[in-house]
Every structure is written in structure tokens, then in C-alpha cells.
Scaffold this active site. Sequence first.
Site, PDB file in Angstrom:
ATOM      1  N   SER A 181       0.800  -1.235   0.000  1.00 55.51           N
ATOM      2  CA  SER A 181       0.000   0.000   0.000  1.00 55.51           C
ATOM      3  C   SER A 181       0.827   1.277   0.000  1.00 55.51           C
ATOM      4  O   SER A 181       0.272   2.371  -0.083  1.00 55.51           O
ATOM      5  CB  SER A 181      -0.940   0.014   1.200  1.00 55.51           C
ATOM      6  OG  SER A 181      -2.052  -0.823   0.959  1.00 55.51           O
ATOM      7  N   LYS A 213       0.090   3.761  -2.619  1.00 59.74           N
ATOM      8  CA  LYS A 213      -0.893   4.840  -2.484  1.00 59.74           C
ATOM      9  C   LYS A 213      -0.242   6.217  -2.358  1.00 59.74           C
ATOM     10  O   LYS A 213      -0.938   7.229  -2.458  1.00 59.74           O
ATOM     11  CB  LYS A 213      -1.810   4.578  -1.293  1.00 59.74           C
ATOM     12  CG  LYS A 213      -2.686   3.338  -1.453  1.00 59.74           C
ATOM     13  CD  LYS A 213      -3.643   3.183  -0.283  1.00 59.74           C
ATOM     14  CE  LYS A 213      -4.566   1.992  -0.435  1.00 59.74           C
ATOM     15  NZ  LYS A 213      -3.924   0.706  -0.069  1.00 59.74           N
ATOM     16  N   SER A 237      -5.486   2.929   5.054  1.00 62.80           N
ATOM     17  CA  SER A 237      -5.005   2.344   3.808  1.00 62.80           C
ATOM     18  C   SER A 237      -6.128   1.627   3.057  1.00 62.80           C
ATOM     19  O   SER A 237      -5.952   0.524   2.533  1.00 62.80           O
ATOM     20  CB  SER A 237      -3.859   1.370   4.086  1.00 62.80           C
ATOM     21  OG  SER A 237      -3.121   1.117   2.923  1.00 62.80           O
ATOM     22  N   LYS A 290       3.180   6.584   4.914  1.00 66.52           N
ATOM     23  CA  LYS A 290       2.341   5.487   4.438  1.00 66.52           C
ATOM     24  C   LYS A 290       2.976   4.144   4.738  1.00 66.52           C
ATOM     25  O   LYS A 290       4.163   3.939   4.502  1.00 66.52           O
ATOM     26  CB  LYS A 290       2.111   5.604   2.929  1.00 66.52           C
ATOM     27  CG  LYS A 290       1.020   4.699   2.409  1.00 66.52           C
ATOM     28  CD  LYS A 290      -0.340   5.186   2.844  1.00 66.52           C
ATOM     29  CE  LYS A 290      -1.392   4.091   2.754  1.00 66.52           C
ATOM     30  NZ  LYS A 290      -1.218   3.007   3.746  1.00 66.52           N
TER      31      LYS A 290
END
Length: 382
Positions: free
Chosen positions: A62, A65, A122, A225
Site C-alpha cells: 500500500s 498509495k 489504507s 504510508k
Amino acid sequence: MLRKAFVSITLCAVFLLSPFVGLKVNALSADSISAPSAVLMESSTGKVLFEKNPHERRPCASVTKVMTLLLVFEAVDSGKLSLDDEIPASEHAAGMGGSDIWLEKGETMSADDMIKATVVVSANDAAVALAEHISGSEDAFVEKMNSRAKELGMNDTVFKNCNGLDEEGHITSAYDVALMSRELTKHEKIFDYTSIWLDNLRGGKTQIVNTNKLLKTYNGITGLKTGTTNDAGCCMSATATRGDVSLISVVLGCKTGKERFADAAALLDYGFANVSVKELTLPEDMPKSIEVNGGMADSVKLECKVSSKIVVDKGNGAKITTEIDLPDKIDAPVEKNRKIGTLTYLVNSKKVQSFDICAGDSVQKTSFGALLEYVFASLISL
């Protein structure tokens, strides 16, 4: 004949602006970082302070992202997307697995809440809904992701989706993650979301908790993130700021979440312990103008735009000098913004960065027509 002026500035640090100047700080062993691939970057300059297999191509879960969010915030800046926009969930978005906020087909949320869900928990479904709203389909959005990656010099990266779910050929590198993380953090609005620890959606019906556990444990953490899948392992791009230093710590492929956070924190500790950031300024003896031969003016003013920062080592003294290369005079005509000379910054006599010195105005060559024009303009002004 060239005039060279040298200005010495003593800093209790080592000048490290250029990527060609090595970082001379206390060593951090690659073995002390469990992640198979890692990068530590200073955000304002893009200077890499530590690397371990930085271009090894790996999935990043993720952390993907980061690019999705970069395109989202660029859409906000361009006016294509408003944070108040109501975004519906398609059947495709609602069908995402892994981390999600259980969007149902046709359910709508504001762009603000979709971003919050994407950043904090997420949410794969929210990321896809945003992508579809901006580009019409996830596939079209992924094309934009790959195009933007090329623009940023992310040569190790190929995106196959916008959320980071395992998919063959969906790869990047720790260095590329650092590049896109640096670009995202230029949009300071992102920190309004990455700093959230606990919040809710759907009017309080859905509670969300940030996947970035460093928010509770690391001094100066600002984001960014996390990501975890079977293929990628535990990954992270962590950002933190203390004083004038902002760092990006990227770790890919950790075996556990505990190792991921420990590695990211260790890299950040290393950076904050060893470097500081200074802003370049013009030297005091920078000439304000230069003589012009055969022109309608005797001289022209000089301009030099110095807009850069330097990364310096806290531990050792070094001598930073500036070298100004300018002719004694120039011949007319002179066009505005014409390069006249060069201002160069050196550390221990080694060139590290140069800036153009340019004409701040135009100067016509002396001629009968130019003189008449000058006299006419003078009479009108009386």
C-alpha cells in the site's frame, strides 16, 4: 579578463549539497537495517543519506498509495477535484479486498473522507473510488501513475493498480518510493491526514485508527504510508521533521511490522543525529552591476537567483567558499536575462553547485536612432 572573488564562510559542518559529494558522517551498517532494501533521503534537497539495495525492484504493497495520493492532490490543486465532491463507490471499488472501509456499491463519501480513509487505514476501496472519480476508470488512472513516475525519474517502477494489492509486475524500489514521497510532501495538506491517529467516518459509525504506529512513538513523525502484503512483506515510507531537517525513511520487505517500524526509526535517528540543513545566500561582495561599452547606459544591473539548500554534517568543520566569474565589462547590446557570469559554491575547493549571473535589464547599443529615441522620450517626460 575574468575577476574571481572568494568568500569564505566557516560552518561547523561538511557541505553535502551535490549528489557527487560523499556523505561523511558516522557510518550506519547495512546489517543494522533488517529490511532488504532501504533509503534515507533529506526531503528539501533530495540528498540520499543512506541506501541499501536502493534500486532493487520489489513490490511495495500500500505504499503504492503515495503515488495515488500525489495525483489526488495535484487534481485538487488544478481544480479538477474538490474536497467537498461526493464520490460514489462503483462495483469495482466496492469489491476490493484487503484493507478497506467496506464501501457498498453506490455509497457516496466526500473526497475529504475518501482521502482520510486511504491515508489513515489504507483503504483499498477508497483509493479506487478516488482514482475512478479523477480518471474515469482505475486503468486510466494507473496510466497517469506510470506517466507521473517517469516524470519523477522513477526508473525502477511499474504500477499495475492504484492501491498496492499484489499483482504480477507491480514493482518499485526504495529509491523510487523516496522520490514520490518527496513529491507528495510538497503538498503540505497531506500532513492534515497523515497526522491523524484516531478518527471516524459515516457520522461516527466507522472508527479508523492510523496504521502508522510511529505517530505514537517517534518524536517529529509527520507521516507517511505503510503497506503489507504477502508478496511485499512489511513496507513503509516514514517522514519526520525536527527543526530545519525533514527526512524520508523508506524500508521495503521487512518480515514483521515491528521490524518495519524499528528500521524506519533507526534511519530517521541516524539522519537527525548527523545532518543539518543550511540555506544558500548570496555572498556579500556579489557585484550589483557591470560596466557596459558602447551602450545607451554605462552599466547594467546584475541578478543571480540562488534558491537552494545544503545538507551538512554536524560533526566536522569545513570551509565553504564562493567563486564569482565575471568579465570586467561587456559590450552592448545587452538583452535582459542574458547570462553574464557564474556564481559557484565550493567545499574544500571542490565545486558543488553553480548559478547563472544574468543581466537585470536590457541596454541598447549606441546609435543615431537610439539617441533620437532617447531625446524624444526625454522631451515627452518634461
